[in-house]
Motif scaffolding. Structure first.
Motif, PDB file in Angstrom:
ATOM      1  N   LEU A  99      27.778 -17.905  10.647  1.00  0.00           N
ATOM      2  CA  LEU A  99      27.499 -18.654  11.865  1.00  0.00           C
ATOM      3  C   LEU A  99      28.802 -19.171  12.433  1.00  0.00           C
ATOM      4  O   LEU A  99      29.672 -19.629  11.690  1.00  0.00           O
ATOM      5  N   THR A 100      28.947 -19.088  13.748  1.00  0.00           N
ATOM      6  CA  THR A 100      30.191 -19.534  14.379  1.00  0.00           C
ATOM      7  C   THR A 100      29.887 -20.421  15.556  1.00  0.00           C
ATOM      8  O   THR A 100      28.748 -20.579  15.947  1.00  0.00           O
ATOM      9  N   LYS A 138      20.636 -16.794  12.553  1.00  0.00           N
ATOM     10  CA  LYS A 138      21.443 -17.128  13.728  1.00  0.00           C
ATOM     11  C   LYS A 138      20.611 -17.848  14.787  1.00  0.00           C
ATOM     12  O   LYS A 138      21.082 -18.800  15.423  1.00  0.00           O
ATOM     13  N   GLN A 139      19.370 -17.421  14.973  1.00  0.00           N
ATOM     14  CA  GLN A 139      18.527 -18.072  15.974  1.00  0.00           C
ATOM     15  C   GLN A 139      18.081 -19.460  15.518  1.00  0.00           C
ATOM     16  O   GLN A 139      17.936 -20.368  16.339  1.00  0.00           O
ATOM     17  N   ILE A 140      17.880 -19.636  14.217  1.00  0.00           N
ATOM     18  CA  ILE A 140      17.590 -20.978  13.704  1.00  0.00           C
ATOM     19  C   ILE A 140      18.760 -21.905  13.995  1.00  0.00           C
ATOM     20  O   ILE A 140      18.584 -23.057  14.396  1.00  0.00           O
ATOM     21  N   SER A 141      19.982 -21.393  13.813  1.00  0.00           N
ATOM     22  CA  SER A 141      21.170 -22.213  14.074  1.00  0.00           C
ATOM     23  C   SER A 141      21.287 -22.574  15.549  1.00  0.00           C
ATOM     24  O   SER A 141      21.919 -23.570  15.902  1.00  0.00           O
ATOM     25  N   MET A 144      22.100 -23.612   6.830  1.00  0.00           N
ATOM     26  CA  MET A 144      23.039 -23.668   7.946  1.00  0.00           C
ATOM     27  C   MET A 144      24.452 -23.966   7.449  1.00  0.00           C
ATOM     28  O   MET A 144      25.431 -23.370   7.906  1.00  0.00           O
ATOM     29  N   ALA A 145      24.561 -24.891   6.503  1.00  0.00           N
ATOM     30  CA  ALA A 145      25.878 -25.222   5.950  1.00  0.00           C
ATOM     31  C   ALA A 145      26.513 -24.001   5.308  1.00  0.00           C
ATOM     32  O   ALA A 145      27.696 -23.706   5.518  1.00  0.00           O
ATOM     33  N   PHE A 175      34.827 -20.661  16.638  1.00  0.00           N
ATOM     34  CA  PHE A 175      34.831 -21.301  15.329  1.00  0.00           C
ATOM     35  C   PHE A 175      33.976 -22.562  15.267  1.00  0.00           C
ATOM     36  O   PHE A 175      33.825 -23.133  14.208  1.00  0.00           O
ATOM     37  N   SER A 176      33.432 -23.037  16.362  1.00  0.00           N
ATOM     38  CA  SER A 176      33.014 -24.433  16.455  1.00  0.00           C
ATOM     39  C   SER A 176      31.514 -24.643  16.283  1.00  0.00           C
ATOM     40  O   SER A 176      30.747 -24.348  17.188  1.00  0.00           O
ATOM     41  N   PRO A 177      31.064 -25.179  15.130  1.00  0.00           N
ATOM     42  CA  PRO A 177      29.647 -25.408  14.929  1.00  0.00           C
ATOM     43  C   PRO A 177      29.158 -26.797  15.306  1.00  0.00           C
ATOM     44  O   PRO A 177      27.971 -27.056  15.268  1.00  0.00           O
TER      45      PRO A 177
END
Length: 266
Positions: free
Chosen positions: A265-266, A214-217, A256-257, A39-41
């Motif tokens: 995103l996780t 996902k890769q940007i994140s 991203m938000a 869960f943790s971004p």
């Protein structure tokens, strides 16, 4: 303002604690770190609360970094007291929506299949105003399917989301239907009351676009993403432009938000 915090506590006691008649310890603490990492971004702490008495049974050491309170000294009142005063009414509405979802909408045998997600503003021990992403999932229920233990994960997302948003998302952890951006205005869960914004990312992006998001994140640039996916950096940048256009966001930070809040995103 303390009375406002107490209203939330009293709501939890009435709607949850009064229905959990028997106290039981949480039995899977050794799995919490792995589970919470899903869960943790960002800068994060997590805890398990027992609905029977609203006591925190376990809390991660990250609470010291985020709130400036040691794991030994933390309790639910101290967590609530970090929220900005102007957030209290919104928090009450969000908790009403969550209660209605778990008690009156979702099938009883699927209560543990969902996480609820919302944002709020808080002040940390440095007197800094921060946007927090709150994600929670029921980890155990009573024989009558009343939530008994709840895992809550609080992550600082100030770097990608400046404002607290007036809705709650309910995201399936098992591939079932998810409900994004549910309005809190009417204080009851209604899947038809979805915020009138561009559709959620999973439904409007292609598999390739989702992979690029996902890769940007993960902090990769166009060259690195291109190498990973065997496409040119120019193609990556073209995909990114298309993603921003499809989603209606202004920049990568907003993208991203949106991804974190919707559970992509996780």
């Amino acid at each position: 303002m303390k009375s406002n915090f107490n209203e939330i506590l009293e709501f939890w006691r009435t709607e949850y604690s009064s229905k959990v008649k028997i106290y039981e310890n949480y039995k899977s603490k050794n799995q919490l770190q792995l589970f919470a990492n899903i869960f943790s971004p960002g800068n994060t702490y997590f805890y398990v609360i027992n609905a029977h008495n609203l006591e925190i049974e376990f809390v991660s050491e990250g609470v010291q970094d985020v709130l400036g309170i040691s794991a030994e000294d933390i309790d639910i009142e101290k967590i609530l007291s970090t929220a900005l005063p102007e957030e209290i009414e919104s928090l009450k509405k969000k908790e009403l929506i969550i209660k209605d979802f778990f008690f009156n909408f979702v099938d009883k045998d699927k209560i543990t299949d969902y996480k609820a997600v919302y944002t709020y503003k808080m002040t940390n021990f440095k007197n800094e105003c921060c946007t927090m992403l709150h994600q929670l999932t029921v980890t155990s229920v009573t024989e009558n399917h009343i939530p008994m233990h709840v895992l809550s994960v609080h992550s600082k997302i100030e770097h990608i989301q400046k404002q607290s948003l007036p809705y709650v998302s309910f995201i399936s952890l098992t591939g079932g239907p998810s409900y994004y951006n549910v309005s809190i205005e009417h204080e009851v869960f209604n899947p038809k009351r979805i915020k009138d914004t561009p559709t959620n990312l999973l439904s409007i992006l292609t598999k390739r676009e989702i992979e690029i998001v996902k890769q940007i994140s993960n902090g990769l640039n166009a060259n690195e993403i291109g190498n990973m996916l065997s496409i040119s950096p120019h193609t990556v940048r073209t995909h990114k432009k298309n993603i921003l256009c499809k989603t209606g966001v202004k920049n990568t930070a907003e993208l991203m938000a949106k991804g974190y809040i919707e559970g992509l995103l996780t």
